[in-house]
Write a protein that holds these residues in place. Structure first.
Motif, short mmCIF file in Angstrom:
data_model
loop_
_atom_site.label_atom_id
_atom_site.label_comp_id
_atom_site.label_asym_id
_atom_site.label_seq_id
_atom_site.Cartn_x
_atom_site.Cartn_y
_atom_site.Cartn_z
N LEU A 1 0.84 -1.19 0.10
CA LEU A 1 0.00 0.09 -0.04
C LEU A 1 0.92 1.20 -0.05
CD1 LEU A 1 -3.08 -0.38 2.06
CD2 LEU A 1 -2.99 -0.04 -0.14
N SER A 2 2.17 1.14 -0.16
CA SER A 2 2.79 2.36 -0.01
C SER A 2 2.90 3.12 -1.48
CB SER A 2 4.45 2.06 0.06
OG SER A 2 4.99 1.36 -0.92
N PRO A 3 2.88 4.34 -1.13
CA PRO A 3 2.68 5.37 -2.47
C PRO A 3 3.82 4.87 -3.45
CG PRO A 3 2.47 6.74 -0.71
CD PRO A 3 2.63 5.43 -0.27
N SER A 4 4.94 4.54 -3.06
CA SER A 4 6.25 4.20 -3.83
C SER A 4 5.87 2.76 -4.62
CB SER A 4 7.35 3.89 -3.05
OG SER A 4 7.50 2.89 -2.07
N PHE A 5 5.16 1.97 -3.94
CA PHE A 5 4.99 0.72 -4.81
C PHE A 5 3.71 0.87 -5.75
CE2 PHE A 5 2.33 -2.98 -5.02
CZ PHE A 5 3.43 -3.98 -5.35
N ILE A 6 2.74 1.74 -5.51
CA ILE A 6 1.90 1.96 -6.34
C ILE A 6 2.29 2.85 -7.51
CG2 ILE A 6 -0.36 3.36 -6.83
CD1 ILE A 6 -0.98 2.56 -4.08
N ARG A 7 3.45 3.77 -7.36
CA ARG A 7 4.15 4.57 -8.33
C ARG A 7 4.76 3.60 -9.46
NH1 ARG A 7 5.27 8.45 -4.05
NH2 ARG A 7 3.56 10.09 -4.32
N ARG A 8 5.36 2.56 -8.86
CA ARG A 8 6.10 1.69 -9.80
C ARG A 8 5.31 0.60 -10.54
NH1 ARG A 8 8.97 0.33 -4.97
NH2 ARG A 8 8.00 -1.75 -4.80
N MET A 9 3.86 0.67 -10.25
CA MET A 9 3.03 -0.14 -10.77
C MET A 9 2.15 0.62 -11.91
SD MET A 9 3.00 -3.28 -9.52
CE MET A 9 4.50 -3.09 -9.22
N ILE A 10 2.36 1.70 -11.76
CA ILE A 10 1.43 2.80 -12.96
C ILE A 10 2.30 2.84 -14.14
CG2 ILE A 10 0.94 5.11 -13.45
CD1 ILE A 10 -1.07 3.85 -11.61
N PRO A 11 1.76 2.71 -15.27
CA PRO A 11 2.47 2.96 -16.63
C PRO A 11 3.12 4.23 -16.72
CG PRO A 11 0.07 1.93 -17.08
CD PRO A 11 0.29 2.22 -15.41
N ALA A 12 4.11 4.31 -17.38
CA ALA A 12 5.05 5.53 -17.58
C ALA A 12 4.04 6.76 -18.24
CB ALA A 12 6.05 5.33 -18.59
N SER A 13 3.02 6.05 -19.02
CA SER A 13 2.16 7.24 -19.69
C SER A 13 1.04 7.87 -18.78
CB SER A 13 1.41 6.44 -20.96
OG SER A 13 0.63 5.32 -20.27
N MET A 14 0.93 7.41 -17.49
CA MET A 14 -0.01 8.07 -16.53
C MET A 14 0.78 8.95 -15.66
SD MET A 14 -3.02 6.42 -17.30
CE MET A 14 -3.98 6.49 -15.61
N GLU A 15 0.13 10.21 -15.75
CA GLU A 15 0.60 11.25 -14.91
C GLU A 15 -0.12 11.35 -13.41
OE1 GLU A 15 -0.05 14.68 -17.00
OE2 GLU A 15 1.33 14.23 -18.47
N GLU A 16 0.73 11.15 -12.18
CA GLU A 16 0.27 11.46 -10.98
C GLU A 16 -0.45 12.61 -10.76
OE1 GLU A 16 1.82 11.23 -6.32
OE2 GLU A 16 2.53 9.84 -7.75
#
Length: 228
Positions: free
Chosen positions: A186-201
């Motif tokens: 559930l860490s934000p860093s883990f979720i960020r690694r899962m998100i495709p590079a084409s998606m912007e946070e």
């Protein structure tokens, strides 16, 4: 029928949403704020793991089309009744993430409150890839994912023995340097690694939430946009 599907069918056959301790009858304030903002998404909306359709019915009043996806037909029947009661039209599809039965770029918004957490971590890349695929350019993913907090119940004797043994084994192996623990799923860093590079946070936040039964759940709220 898979074991997972059978479990959820039984839950929704035997109960209404209000009977489930984690159930919320109101629309999340973050979704309300998003749809009241100037850069709100347009077109069609998808409610992943829609349950009895609280969010689906709300989305139907703000989008050209709102679709709810759930693996339990019993939940979808309740969602259909709710939509009729509120006088809105929704599309309801029986299916199971992470693979989504929709065409590319079909939705301006994908809303997920509680679906991703039921998917094994190994399948999260598939989930995010599918979400990116079904989002139209400029579309957004609004995500609430959670896990239970620490249990207050006293651990069993066998659990205590295993815990002590793990500590002893770590102490025996110790080289003076503490092994770094992997990040929580559930860490934000883990979720960020899962998100495709084409998606912007656009937003990411961790918070705790107390259910109606008094259980504490750890949440991550996130908002992502697919560039136009």
């Amino acid at each position: 029928m898979s074991e997972k599907r059978q479990v959820w069918e039984e839950r929704w056959e035997q109960r209404q949403g209000e009977d489930l301790h984690w159930y919320l009858n109101e629309t999340p304030k973050e979704l309300v704020a998003l749809l009241e903002s100037a850069n709100r998404p347009r077109g069609a909306a998808l409610d992943l793991g829609c349950g009895n359709g609280v969010a689906t019915a709300y989305l139907a009043a703000h989008f050209d089309m709102a679709v709810g996806l759930d693996l339990a037909s019993a939940a979808l029947r309740q969602a259909r009744d709710r939509a009729r009661g509120q006088g809105v039209a929704v599309g309801l599809v029986e299916g199971e993430a992470p693979v989504l039965p929709f065409r590319d770029q079909a939705f301006g918004l994908v809303f997920d409150r509680g679906c991703l957490q039921a998917i094994p971590g190994s399948a999260w890349p598939v989930y995010f890839g599918e979400v990116e695929r079904v989002l139209a350019p400029g579309g957004m993913l609004q995500l609430f994912v959670s896990k239970p907090g620490k249990r207050s119940a006293r651990p069993s004797s066998s659990q205590r023995v295993k815990s002590v043994l793990r500590r002893l084994l770590r102490a025996k192996k110790g080289s003076g340097k503490r092994k770094r623990q992997p990040p929580s799923f559930l860490s934000p860093s883990f979720i960020r690694r899962m998100i495709p590079a084409s998606m912007e946070e656009e937003a990411m936040e961790r918070f705790d939430f107390r259910t109606t039964s008094g259980e504490i759940r750890h949440f991550v709220y996130a908002l992502f946009r697919k560039p136009a």
